[in-house]
Write an enzyme that holds these catalytic residues in place. Structure first.
Site: not given
Length: 323
Positions: A60-61
């Site tokens: 998700v980064y």
């Protein structure tokens, strides 16, 4: 650099892990302060030159671009087998059903997506980013076991959750002969020590590696209490984590750093590293001196009186970081 093993495994990792949430295309994520590929490259080079072999990111980064930068930049600088790459799964990666979570479908899809973005054949440490309340943990654990047996993942780990949830996971893995969690990535630093109540003793008892996130309290332990940064001014979540009770601890860090003629970051990290249960704190770096401080902290030894001064002002906090 010093090295240790990841819990009760033979995997050797550096005592400092470089967290890669700071590296990602700003336009693709929620972090305007993140560094793009060209800016990130010097940090990877400095980390490798300093002996760091452990790198942590997540799908998700920056909407996947952190993994892409690790793959395009870090893994082109070093032989793949000379580094340990950790990433995580659970957060939402696309809209609609099955776009997030820890179902068998989601794990099988996201491990392939992470492998593609990282441009690698395997992930050293694959971690569940949080507990998934919508999926039976048995389904999650069996799916993780299967991706290990497929050769796409070497070890599995977990991140912030209640100790009873982690204990249940370890028990079920033993009961069913599934691959066991080797690490716990939890929230632990001088300003937040609630993990000392249950989670850290559990990890010590079970031989699980502890790789804390935010060991510098999102930078609050590196500067005067009232001083702000670009990140802190836009960090809505960070504002919920600390309060005025934390000021005496920050003051103690600054005082000891002055007496030691070193930096507050080194003192705060040296305290985390002094805990026998801690394996390798995850340190973010957006300035090269951040990495210098992290590496130097490995060799900084605080005495009992200094540790007492740092710990005595602590006041209990509400439990946070599990969602």
């Amino acid at each position: 650099m010093q090295y240790t093993t990841l819990g009760n495994t033979g995997l050797q990792i550096s005592r400092i892990c470089l967290g890669c949430m700071s590296y990602g295309e700003p336009e693709r994520g929620a972090h305007p302060w993140s560094l793009g590929e060209e800016q990130a490259a010097p940090f990877f080079r400095q980390a490798l030159d300093s002996g760091i072999n452990f790198f942590d990111t997540a799908n998700v980064y920056s909407a996947g671009s952190s993994e892409e930068i690790v793959g395009r930049t870090l893994l082109k600088m070093v032989d793949r087998d000379d580094v340990v790459i950790a990433t995580k799964v659970n957060g939402r990666m696309r809209p609609g059903p099955n776009g997030q979570g820890l179902s068998r479908k989601a794990i099988f899809a996201e491990v392939e997506n992470s492998l593609r973005r990282l441009d690698t054949d395997y992930i050293d440490l694959y971690q569940i980013h949080r507990w998934d309340y919508e999926t039976p943990i048995e389904e999650t654990l069996e799916a993780l076991h299967d991706v290990v047996k497929s050769g796409k993942v070497r070890y599995i780990g977990a991140s912030s959750m209640h100790a009873w949830q982690f204990a249940k996971s370890l028990f079920l893995s033993e009961l069913n002969g599934w691959t066991r969690f080797s690490s716990m990535q939890d929230y632990y630093n001088l300003l937040y020590r609630e993990e000392e109540r249950d989670m850290l003793p559990l990890c010590a008892d079970q031989g699980v590696a502890v790789i804390p996130w935010s060991p510098l309290a999102r930078g609050r332990l590196t500067r005067a209490f009232d001083e702000t940064t670009e990140r802190s001014q836009t960090d809505e979540f960070g504002r919920t984590l600390y309060n005025l009770d934390d000021r005496p601890i920050v003051d103690a860090v600054l005082e000891i750093a002055g007496q030691r003629e070193t930096t507050p970051a080194q003192v705060a990290l040296a305290w985390v590293l002094s805990k026998s249960v801690v394996t390798s704190p995850i340190v973010g770096a957006t300035k090269l001196h951040h990495l210098e401080d992290a590496v130097a902290a490995v060799d900084l030894r605080l005495d009992d009186e200094e540790i007492s001064r740092l710990e005595e002002p602590y006041r209990p906090h509400y439990v946070v970081g599990f969602r």
